[in-house]
Design an enzyme around this catalytic site. Structure first.
Site, PDB file in Angstrom:
ATOM      1  NE  ARG A  52      29.099  45.381  35.506  1.00  0.00           N
ATOM      2  CZ  ARG A  52      28.631  46.217  36.443  1.00  0.00           C
ATOM      3  NH1 ARG A  52      28.182  47.423  36.113  1.00  0.00           N
ATOM      4  NH2 ARG A  52      28.602  45.847  37.712  1.00  0.00           N
ATOM      5  CD  GLN A  69      24.876  51.188  42.692  1.00  0.00           C
ATOM      6  OE1 GLN A  69      24.859  51.911  43.680  1.00  0.00           O
ATOM      7  NE2 GLN A  69      25.720  51.350  41.696  1.00  0.00           N
ATOM      8  NE  ARG A 105      20.829  47.726  38.323  1.00  0.00           N
ATOM      9  CZ  ARG A 105      22.145  47.840  38.500  1.00  0.00           C
ATOM     10  NH1 ARG A 105      22.957  47.921  37.472  1.00  0.00           N
ATOM     11  NH2 ARG A 105      22.644  47.871  39.721  1.00  0.00           N
ATOM     12  CG  HIS A 153      24.075  52.683  33.501  1.00  0.00           C
ATOM     13  ND1 HIS A 153      25.274  52.361  32.903  1.00  0.00           N
ATOM     14  CD2 HIS A 153      24.336  52.784  34.826  1.00  0.00           C
ATOM     15  CE1 HIS A 153      26.201  52.256  33.838  1.00  0.00           C
ATOM     16  NE2 HIS A 153      25.662  52.516  35.014  1.00  0.00           N
ATOM     17  CG  ASP A 164      31.176  56.996  39.090  1.00  0.00           C
ATOM     18  OD1 ASP A 164      30.160  57.517  38.580  1.00  0.00           O
ATOM     19  OD2 ASP A 164      31.124  56.069  39.925  1.00  0.00           O
ATOM     20  CD  GLU A 166      25.528  55.942  33.522  1.00  0.00           C
ATOM     21  OE1 GLU A 166      24.624  56.076  34.377  1.00  0.00           O
ATOM     22  OE2 GLU A 166      26.654  55.514  33.815  1.00  0.00           O
TER      23      GLU A 166
END
Ligand code: BG6
Length: 281
Positions: free
Chosen positions: A61, A79, A84, A154, A198, A255
């Site tokens: 995170r 997701q 990643r 991101h 978002d 991002e």
């Protein structure tokens, strides 16, 4: 470059290197994930949650997660795709005009083909020097048919005060709010993370600027057509296992993304997308 070392970053193998002017960066091999960038001014610019997991297979995170081959839940994969949390290899360090570069590689394998049956090679090259960081993603199609993908860098930028942080440069740009279908147009000169946000901004300009308590970061993207702006706000932050309740106050995700339309890559072709961050001295 003789300023490179391997280290254990909260239990994950990582590479730390230095650039001209005393800049340093750390990337974990899991995800080729930048978890620290300290430019020449000596201040950490990336936000990483103190509650983040640093476990194989779990997303970190904060920092700069690399999203591939699926942005968010826009497709059948997990997701934000598998890149990643995949194990990348360190492909070497080099000296470039812009600074000192570390390159990481991920190639398709039985494990990636089990969820996404494509033949590909990814390279992530991160270059630091002075007040700049540049991250470039290269995607090579090694298969015999075209494939579509979506992707993003991101980036979690560290901020000191959500009431003062301002992102400029997206006025007049069309966006869609997460979960909505209607496309709207941004009317504000400055976007703040004071309320949750978002959004995917489509055909975003190559340059945006984040101001925060007198600090300025210029964000430039190439190849990526969209910009995603995300801050979960207080309520969602409190509900996230890997974020402190006040975590949202210290981060703003800007991002560089290729979301709509997806990139379609033909056999043998390479796609490139980059994001660079430059701090005002
Ligand atoms: C952003 C998305 O890019 O990533 C958000 O737009 C999402 O919808 C956020 O919540 C974080 O995703 P994750 O999978 O790291 O929790």
């Amino acid at each position: 470059m003789n300023t490179l070392e391997t280290l254990d970053h909260h239990g994950l193998p990582a590479i730390r290197w230095q650039g001209p002017g005393g800049a340093t960066a750390i990337a974990t091999l899991q995800g080729a994930h930048l978890v620290s960038w300290i430019p020449a001014d000596g201040e950490e610019k990336l936000f990483v949650s103190e509650r983040s997991a640093f476990e194989p297979g779990k997303a970190i995170r904060g920092g700069i997660p690399l999203i591939f081959p699926q942005f968010a839940d826009r497709g059948p994969l997990r997701q934000h795709g598998f890149a990643r949390t995949a194990s990348w290899t360190f492909a070497g360090a080099s000296v470039a005009e812009e600074g000192h570069r570390a390159t990481f590689r991920l190639e398709s394998s039985a494990a990636t083909r089990a969820t996404w049956p494509k033949d590909f090679a990814l390279e992530l090259a991160a270059t630091i020097g002075g007040n700049r960081l540049e991250v470039e993603l290269r995607v090579l199609n090694r298969g015999e048919a075209s494939f579509p993908f979506t992707a993003a860098l991101h980036t979690y930028l560290r901020i000191t005060d959500p009431a003062r942080a301002r992102l400029r440069g997206l006025r007049g740009i069309r966006f869609v709010e997460r979960g909505a279908t209607q496309v709207e147009t941004e009317h504000r000169d400055a976007i703040t993370p004071e309320s949750p946000i978002d959004r995917v901004y489509f055909e975003a300009p190559p340059r945006t600027v984040l101001e925060d308590e007198g600090r300025v970061v210029t964000i430039t993207q190439r190849g990526f057509t969209d910009t995603v702006v995300w801050n979960p706000g207080a309520e969602k932050s409190a509900a996230m296992a890997d974020m402190a309740p006040d975590g949202w106050r210290r981060m703003f995700c800007i991002e560089a993304a290729a979301v709509e339309p997806p990139v379609v890559l033909r056999p043998g072709e390479t796609w490139r997308g980059s994001q660079s961050l430059a701090c005002d001295p």
